[in-house]
Design an enzyme around this catalytic site. Sequence first.
Site, short mmCIF file in Angstrom:
data_model
loop_
_atom_site.label_atom_id
_atom_site.label_comp_id
_atom_site.label_asym_id
_atom_site.label_seq_id
_atom_site.Cartn_x
_atom_site.Cartn_y
_atom_site.Cartn_z
N CYS A 181 0.87 -1.19 0.00
CA CYS A 181 0.00 0.00 0.00
C CYS A 181 0.90 1.23 0.00
O CYS A 181 2.08 1.12 -0.36
CB CYS A 181 -0.96 -0.02 1.19
SG CYS A 181 -0.16 -0.05 2.81
N ARG A 191 -3.23 -0.76 5.37
CA ARG A 191 -3.81 -1.83 4.56
C ARG A 191 -2.89 -3.03 4.34
O ARG A 191 -3.30 -4.18 4.54
CB ARG A 191 -4.27 -1.26 3.20
CG ARG A 191 -5.42 -0.29 3.32
CD ARG A 191 -5.58 0.53 2.07
NE ARG A 191 -4.46 1.45 1.88
CZ ARG A 191 -4.26 2.18 0.80
NH1 ARG A 191 -5.10 2.09 -0.23
NH2 ARG A 191 -3.23 3.00 0.73
N ASP A 205 -8.07 3.70 1.15
CA ASP A 205 -7.15 4.17 2.19
C ASP A 205 -7.95 4.64 3.41
O ASP A 205 -8.74 5.58 3.31
CB ASP A 205 -6.35 5.34 1.58
CG ASP A 205 -5.29 5.87 2.52
OD1 ASP A 205 -5.30 5.48 3.70
OD2 ASP A 205 -4.47 6.68 2.07
P1 4NP Z 1 -1.71 2.75 4.15
O1 4NP Z 1 -2.36 4.08 4.77
O2 4NP Z 1 -1.20 3.13 2.76
O3 4NP Z 1 -2.86 1.79 4.08
O4 4NP Z 1 -0.61 2.33 5.09
C1 4NP Z 1 -1.71 5.30 4.84
C2 4NP Z 1 -0.72 5.49 5.77
C3 4NP Z 1 -0.10 6.72 5.88
C4 4NP Z 1 -0.47 7.76 5.03
C5 4NP Z 1 -1.45 7.57 4.09
C6 4NP Z 1 -2.07 6.33 3.99
N1 4NP Z 1 0.17 9.02 5.16
O5 4NP Z 1 -0.25 9.95 4.45
O6 4NP Z 1 1.11 9.15 5.93
#
Ligand code: 4NP
Length: 175
Positions: free
Chosen positions: A13, A19, A138
């Site tokens: 992800c 995720r 997300d």
């Molecule tokens: P992930 O979620 O891609 O599912 O781990 C996110 C984690 C951090 C961020 C965005 C989405 N961020 O902007 O830091």
Amino acid sequence: MAETEPFSVLFVCLGNICRSPAAEAVFTDLVRKRGAESKFKIDSAGTIGFHEGNPADPRMRAAAKRRGIDVTSISRPIRPSDFWEFDLILAMDMRNREDILSAYGRWRSKEPLPEDASKKVKLMCSFCKKHNEAEVPDPYYGGLQGFEKVLDLLEDACESLFDSIMAEKSQTSVS
Ligand code: 4NP
């Protein structure tokens, strides 16, 4: 009976704190319940290194824990060697998939990488049977319901991912 090489799956992800660590944990739990640990190598990564070294988001860990699943992985960014080491790279959304493929293109101009790597990058939701969503959304900036939705989609996708890999393994096994 000769044991075949483990089938290796990398979940990816953006940050590798919501995720994809949950996908890694859900799939690991399923593989364990089916007694197939020796047949799989499972890991996760992010397309950015911003959260490198951090455990998964506490909201994701708590939501998974309520379903009896421990999310234990530590965030790391995707790296060139992943294209050698993994048979299947599963992106949570289309942006992740594009970012994985563009990183592959950049790295491949600087070092040897397998030619067919783009074929092994697929969308997680392409394995969903009970849900019609094309992407795992997300949940980072949303409410707790978003984390439940992520787990619903991951549990659905992981079931048929497992079945499809095992079916493929049984077809290619020469033992
Ligand atoms: P992930 O979620 O891609 O599912 O781990 C996110 C984690 C951090 C961020 C965005 C989405 N961020 O902007 O830091």
